[in-house]
Design an enzyme around this catalytic site. Structure first.
Site, PDB file in Angstrom:
ATOM      1  N   ASP A 203       0.832  -1.197   0.000  1.00 19.10           N
ATOM      2  CA  ASP A 203       0.000   0.000   0.000  1.00 19.10           C
ATOM      3  C   ASP A 203       0.871   1.254   0.000  1.00 19.10           C
ATOM      4  O   ASP A 203       1.916   1.305   0.657  1.00 19.10           O
ATOM      5  CB  ASP A 203      -0.889  -0.014   1.248  1.00 19.10           C
ATOM      6  CG  ASP A 203      -1.820   1.176   1.319  1.00 19.10           C
ATOM      7  OD1 ASP A 203      -2.699   1.280   0.447  1.00 19.10           O
ATOM      8  OD2 ASP A 203      -1.652   2.004   2.230  1.00 19.10           O
TER       9      ASP A 203
ATOM     10  N   GLU B   7       0.847  -0.432  -5.035  1.00 14.59           N
ATOM     11  CA  GLU B   7      -0.052   0.707  -5.202  1.00 14.59           C
ATOM     12  C   GLU B   7       0.859   1.914  -5.100  1.00 14.59           C
ATOM     13  O   GLU B   7       1.476   2.145  -4.051  1.00 14.59           O
ATOM     14  CB  GLU B   7      -1.132   0.746  -4.123  1.00 14.59           C
ATOM     15  CG  GLU B   7      -2.184   1.811  -4.407  1.00 14.59           C
ATOM     16  CD  GLU B   7      -2.372   2.795  -3.271  1.00 14.59           C
ATOM     17  OE1 GLU B   7      -3.117   3.768  -3.462  1.00 14.59           O
ATOM     18  OE2 GLU B   7      -1.761   2.625  -2.204  1.00 14.59           O
TER      19      GLU B   7
ATOM     20  N   ASP C  40      -4.622   3.202 -10.970  1.00 16.40           N
ATOM     21  CA  ASP C  40      -5.586   4.233 -10.582  1.00 16.40           C
ATOM     22  C   ASP C  40      -5.945   5.132 -11.756  1.00 16.40           C
ATOM     23  O   ASP C  40      -7.079   5.622 -11.844  1.00 16.40           O
ATOM     24  CB  ASP C  40      -5.032   5.072  -9.434  1.00 16.40           C
ATOM     25  CG  ASP C  40      -5.042   4.331  -8.109  1.00 16.40           C
ATOM     26  OD1 ASP C  40      -6.126   3.928  -7.668  1.00 16.40           O
ATOM     27  OD2 ASP C  40      -3.969   4.131  -7.529  1.00 16.40           O
ATOM     28  N   ASP C  41      -4.987   5.361 -12.670  1.00 17.07           N
ATOM     29  CA  ASP C  41      -5.282   6.195 -13.836  1.00 17.07           C
ATOM     30  C   ASP C  41      -6.428   5.609 -14.652  1.00 17.07           C
ATOM     31  O   ASP C  41      -7.306   6.334 -15.126  1.00 17.07           O
ATOM     32  CB  ASP C  41      -4.045   6.324 -14.729  1.00 17.07           C
ATOM     33  CG  ASP C  41      -2.990   7.250 -14.146  1.00 17.07           C
ATOM     34  OD1 ASP C  41      -3.180   7.740 -13.020  1.00 17.07           O
ATOM     35  OD2 ASP C  41      -1.972   7.480 -14.819  1.00 17.07           O
TER      36      ASP C  41
ATOM     37  N   ASP D 178     -10.636   1.733  -1.720  1.00 19.31           N
ATOM     38  CA  ASP D 178     -10.299   3.152  -1.722  1.00 19.31           C
ATOM     39  C   ASP D 178     -11.351   3.984  -2.449  1.00 19.31           C
ATOM     40  O   ASP D 178     -11.886   4.946  -1.914  1.00 19.31           O
ATOM     41  CB  ASP D 178      -8.946   3.364  -2.419  1.00 19.31           C
ATOM     42  CG  ASP D 178      -7.798   3.450  -1.431  1.00 19.31           C
ATOM     43  OD1 ASP D 178      -8.045   3.810  -0.258  1.00 19.31           O
ATOM     44  OD2 ASP D 178      -6.666   3.165  -1.825  1.00 19.31           O
TER      45      ASP D 178
END
Length: 585
Positions: free
Chosen positions: A258, A291, A310-311, A381
């Site tokens: 993380d 991540e 995440d993009d 998240d």
């Protein structure tokens, strides 16, 4: 029966039935005493460099504290078991008391990964997860990923407030029950990944500053507080051994690190990878996942298995919902082009200026295989960090979500779904914890203040709608509503999940060893055609349209899947996806 054990340099190590060696790194303490229940305290031996050790006659089940300078009694930071929580005594356990049923399990290659992220507490602990393994395997899931399970304050928590990284949270079950879960998963052909948190410690039960100030770098700070001093050998080894402990003693198939961007000593990642490669048995598949806000493609080239993308999520989320607040501002200008870049090159941000952080972000990633990127529409998240924890189907049109879901499960990137997503779950997933007193008030108000910048929550009355993270009701409201599986809508989503994963298993997974983009063509706002060359010299083509317009497409391929019914040939309807394969000329 076979047993497994990883001998740590830290904590309590059982050397014989009634002999245990204890070690503590306490450079801020002049002396350390070992306190074992039912025995007088004994002074530990110092090597003059902060390490204290003592071997005495006690066996499994012994409950103990370390008493450091100032008279403070603290739990073992490398404790294997904390049955009374992070403020209680640590307990010596025998790692070899568990007899493994699948000791020959070697894992699975990464191209076969279909990840299911879950929270152990919401699914009934380790035993509760076991009850759901058969249905997950039947759907086509090949990996379960556990949100952090290390010991934390209270009885419920996301896991990112943990303070004892070696001790599985007692509220989910015993260490042997965790091993039994992993064993049961392996028996069904499922890999198990563990989310680990190495960039900070939670606010309750962290006694390291009392006796090991050198554990922290007070000249550096991040979103989570004072940095951890990974450049100190003892600190670096503490976390490297934690990874090895989960891989070797508990037989996890990998870890997801993380907030890797908050680990300031970049050399630590290389040291970790080298130790893992040197320790894991030959022929066994073990996966190191990141991540990483930095979009550090270099780590992926250097041997790390993959990174959460995440993009990709953010571009899809903007297209699906129209939201543009917070970090979605980074993708609001041209989300279609951003999605095109994700599908062709992996990351959107590859070194350009990030208006949200005010810094340049990322590095070039176009040379990397699509399997280096984990794609998702929802996760803990992106759902739980919303003020009201809404699931995607509460925010976007079902037809659009269905098309994006097909993209997720049929693209060459590694797909990850969040617990309940497979049946179209609408139950919110809130941020929850279990703190008390002043700390609880700080967390409650901090959560509401966090969202005060958003127009919908600038009014104090609206901010009070944000659930109290400490309330038991907030946790209970996050329990996935399994009865929805039996509704008409739930059955339809389950059938869709199974259909798409069956197609992935037959047409895509076997040919992902060196998949490369064959180009992405934007058809219009929210619509594009993405192509990849697979190992079998076939081209996988996905047409996706998240707009209200329809587009003409060229269809000279073998049709795999179409999300809309009664689709006219040669057309890509609004809010739809068409998947095809063709032979390379």
């Amino acid at each position: 029966m076979q047993t497994f054990r990883f001998r740590k340099a830290f904590g309590a190590e059982l050397e014989a039935e009634e002999r245990t060696a204890f070690t503590l790194w306490a450079p801020s303490s002049e002396e350390v005493f070992l306190e074992i229940e039912g025995m007088p305290a004994q002074k530990m031996n110092s090597d003059g460099h902060g390490h204290f050790s003592l071997t005495i006659a006690c066996g499994a089940g012994a409950r103990y504290f370390f008493r450091v300078s100032g008279g403070q009694s603290v739990p073992d930071p490398a404790s294997r078991s904390q049955p009374d929580g992070v403020l209680g005594p640590s307990v010596v356990i025998n790692p070899e008391s568990y007899h493994w049923q699948c000791p020959q399990w070697q894992g699975r290659p990464w191209n076969e990964a279909v990840i299911y992220e879950l929270h152990a507490g919401l699914l009934g602990g380790y035993r509760g997860i076991v009850l759901q393994l058969d249905e997950l395997a039947a759907l086509g899931i090949t990996v379960i990923e556990l949100m952090p399970i290390n010991s934390f304050g209270g009885s419920r928590n996301w896991g990112y407030d943990g303070v004892l990284p070696y001790a599985p949270a007692a509220s989910y079950g015993s260490p042997d029950e965790l091993k039994s879960l992993i064993d049961a998963a392996h028996a069904r052909g499922l890999m198990v990944l563990l989310d680990v948190v190495y960039n900070h410690f939670g606010p309750e039960g962290n006694f390291l500053p009392v006796y090991a100030e050198d554990f922290f770098d007070h000249e550096k700070n991040s979103t989570w507080g004072t940095d951890i001093a990974f450049d100190k050998p003892a600190v670096a080894n503490f976390f490297i051994e934690n990874v090895l402990y989960w891989l070797m003693e508990y037989r996890f198939d990998g870890v997801r690190i993380d907030a890797a961007s908050a680990i300031s000593d970049h050399a630590w990642f290389g040291a970790l990878r080298e130790r893992v490669e040197a320790t894991v048995e030959p022929g066994r598949y073990v996966h190191l996942i990141l991540e990483n806000e930095n979009n550090d493609a270099g780590l992926l080239r250097d041997g790390f298995t993959a990174q959460w993308n995440d993009d990709g999520h953010n571009a899809l989320h903007v297209l699906l919902t129209g939201e543009h607040e917070g970090y979605y501002k980074m993708f609001a200008k041209d989300p279609t082009q951003d999605l095109a870049r994700v599908l062709a090159e992996g990351f959107v941000y590859q070194g350009q200026f990030n208006p949200y952080s005010g810094k340049n972000r990322g590095m070039a990633s176009g040379d990397l295989s699509a399997t280096k990127f984990i794609l998702f529409l929802q996760n803990h998240d992106q759902t739980g960090n919303r003020a009201l924890g809404e699931r995607l189907l509460s925010l976007a049109k079902p037809e659009a979500v269905k098309a994006a879901y097909a993209l997720l499960l049929l693209s060459p990137m590694i797909p990850m779904i969040f617990m309940g997503e497979e049946w179209g779950c609408l139950t919110p997933f809130y941020f929850f914890c279990d703190f008390h007193g002043e700390l609880a008030e700080q967390v409650r108000e901090g959560r509401r203040k966090e969202f005060s910048q958003f127009p919908a929550f600038q009014d104090e009355k609206n901010r009070k709608r944000i659930p109290d993270p400490n309330a038991l009701e907030t946790f209970e409201a996050s329990l996935p509503e399994r009865t929805a599986r039996e509704t008409e809508n739930g059955k339809a989503w389950l059938a869709l999940t199974q259909q798409l994963l069956a197609l992935r298993r037959e047409w895509i997974i076997p040919y992902l060893h060196d998949v490369q983009s064959a180009g992405v063509h934007v058809l219009g706002h929210g619509a594009l055609c993405a192509r990849w060359q697979l190992d079998n010299r076939k081209i996988l083509t996905l047409f996706i349209n998240l707009s209200e317009k329809q587009y003409e497409i060229s269809e000279k391929y073998h049709l795999l899947y179409e999300s809309s019914e009664n689709r006219p040939a040669g057309l890509l309807p609004a809010l739809s996806l068409v998947a095809c394969v063709e032979d390379v000329p």
